[in-house]
Design an enzyme around this catalytic site. Structure first.
Site, mmCIF file in Angstrom:
data_model
loop_
_atom_site.group_PDB
_atom_site.id
_atom_site.type_symbol
_atom_site.label_atom_id
_atom_site.label_comp_id
_atom_site.label_asym_id
_atom_site.label_seq_id
_atom_site.Cartn_x
_atom_site.Cartn_y
_atom_site.Cartn_z
ATOM 1 N N SER A 80 15.493 18.039 36.633
ATOM 2 C CA SER A 80 15.888 17.101 35.589
ATOM 3 C C SER A 80 16.856 16.108 36.212
ATOM 4 O O SER A 80 17.214 16.217 37.378
ATOM 5 C CB SER A 80 16.569 17.855 34.454
ATOM 6 N N LYS A 81 17.260 15.168 35.411
ATOM 7 C CA LYS A 81 18.126 14.093 35.906
ATOM 8 C C LYS A 81 19.350 14.672 36.636
ATOM 9 O O LYS A 81 19.764 14.168 37.671
ATOM 10 C CB LYS A 81 18.552 13.222 34.716
#
Ligand code: GLU
Length: 478
Positions: free
Chosen positions: A257-258
């Site tokens: 994820s980010k």
């Protein structure tokens, strides 16, 4: 070794791979890796690496989003062969294939309304059955539908047996054909589905190898149905070799994820200051390896890459490793090139020539281009120097008095060289009975406005006599 005919190990056809990103606004790091693998595989066999932009979602597929992908690939040094294919331009051909299948009796018109299909799914859900189209129009006479009623075109998938894929990464994977329903090829509005478009394009582009993320493995079982159905309808529909590459996970094992670094390639370049050769090498090493070799030149990567050696398990993205690797590449990179890149970050005041000259010293310390630019910033500061709080804290009265002595001593120095300056300051430190560090700290603050910098004698030499003395005098006790 690359073979001149471009044939792959087991196959008889010249290798053709494709990278097929959807323009979503950024070139995701995971996608970039499958693009890299496709490219390397083709280059290894002297085959063709093709690029297809899957721009059928017209809302997302802006020119800007397409440019981000092209720019990212270009920056990574992945040049593709031939013209870029734009999937949206090929809709007439996708339709043609669906119609040929229809004419050959390998596809059929389905007049089921969306209400009927919703009901069907509801009943399946209630009966805890898997939700899939039940083939209700497969053997029905289309004449039974009311005139002008909208229809979709569905493929007739095999009712028995199984579909087997010998995946180059996943190994042998198979699915019971009963699990593959008669999926839609053409929607009621006549538009081709993604499932159809991908496989028609793959075949028309002559792809022999489909290397992509393993989130597409299920699609492969469906796409194969179209390929098989086209046997005897058109020539040249040969099943490709599939290689479904595991997705990248974060270093904690969770889906990327980010927060783990799931950013676009452009962010690695612009925000993190990663060099393209470092990202290239890092992505290569994610899931693939050759003994314990850490770094590969582009040529070595091409010579050694083998899709069969890509691991089945998800690889873990470790930003620290990437930064360390980037630091190594920075140290190996050409000084003039780094100077140009650093200058872009520093801004108008940067002097590329001075940066080039300073680079051998500057680049020993930086892990990314931001650190490199920050480390170089002192060269271009204007007087009076802006001081960090820590640097200002070092410049007390005693330090300022010493700075004026240093100014006098260095001012009298005829050789502005590292050796001469070092001997000079060492002598002064000895006179004072101090360690050299004690003198160097306030001197560094005066010269750079910071408490960290390259070695103090390097700083003096890089700034030159005039600027060094002016900076020292600006902080020295009057
Ligand atoms: N366009 C798809 C994606 O970006 C890839 C399709 C494929 O490789 O078959 O995920």
């Amino acid at each position: 070794m690359a073979s001149s005919e471009g044939n792959c190990g087991g196959g008889s056809r010249p290798v053709v791979t494709r990278f097929a990103p959807s323009p979503t606004g950024f070139l995701h790091i995971g996608n970039a890796r499958t693009g890299l693998f496709s490219w390397l595989y083709a280059r290894h066999f002297g085959g063709k690496a093709l690029l297809r932009i899957e721009d059928t979602d017209k809302q997302r597929s802006t020119q800007e989003a397409i440019d981000v992908i092209l720019d990212g690939l270009d920056w990574l040094g992945l040049e593709f062969d031939g013209d870029t294919v734009f999937q949206s331009e090929r809709a007439p051909r996708h339709t043609e294939v669906a119609e040929k299948l229809l004419a050959a009796g390998k596809a059929y018109k389905c007049f089921a309304t969306s209400e009927e299909l919703a009901e069907m799914r509801e009943a399946q859900r209630a009966a805890k059955q898997p939700m899939r189209y039940d083939g209700r129009w497969r053997d029905r006479d289309p004449a039974e539908a009311s005139a002008g009623a909208p229809f979709t075109i569905r493929i007739k998938t095999p009712e028995g047996g199984e579909t087997v894929i010998e995946d180059a990464v996943q190994g042998r994977v198979k699915v019971d054909n009963r699990e593959i329903d008669d999926f839609i090829l053409l929607r009621a509005d006549g538009s081709p589905t993604y499932m159809l478009a991908v496989v028609v394009d793959d075949m028309d582009m002559g792809c022999t190898h489909i290397i992509r993320g393993d989130d597409h493995l299920n699609n492969a079982f469906r796409q194969i149905q179209v390929i098989d159905a086209m046997q005897g309808v058109e020539d040249g529909w040969e099943r490709p070799i599939y290689a479904h590459v595991p997705l990248i996970h974060g270093n904690d094992g969770a889906k990327l994820s980010k927060r783990h670094g799931a950013m676009g390639v452009d962010a690695y370049r612009d925000e993190l200051g990663i060099l393209p050769e470092a990202l290239f090498n890092y992505l290569l090493r994610l899931g693939w390896g050759h003994g314990d070799q850490e770094e590969f030149s582009r040529e070595e990567a091409i010579a050694l890459f083998d899709i069969n050696a890509v691991g089945k398990g998800p690889s873990r993205f470790d930003i620290k490793k990437l930064l360390n690797m980037n630091g190594n590449y920075i140290r190996e990179a050409d000084d003039a090139r780094l100077a140009k890149l650093a200058a872009e970050r520093i801004g108008a005041q940067a002097d590329v020539e001075l940066l080039t000259q300073a680079m051998p010293v500057l680049k020993t310390r930086a892990r990314d281009m931001n650190e490199l630019a920050d480390g170089a910033a002192f060269l271009f500061k204007t007087r009076p120097l802006e001081m960090t709080e820590k640097a200002a804290g070092l410049l007390d009265e005693e330090a300022r008095i010493r700075l004026s002595s240093i100014s006098a001593r260095l001012g009298a120095e005829t050789h502005w060289t590292i050796e001469a300056l070092e001997a000079n300051l060492k002598a002064y430190a000895e006179e004072l009975g101090l360690g050299l560090g004690k003198l160097a700290q306030p001197l560094r603050a005066a010269l750079t406005g910071q408490t960290t910098s390259p070695g103090i004698f390097d700083v003096l030499v890089l700034l030159g006599r005039e600027e060094s003395l002016a900076r020292i005098n600006a902080q020295a006790a009057a």
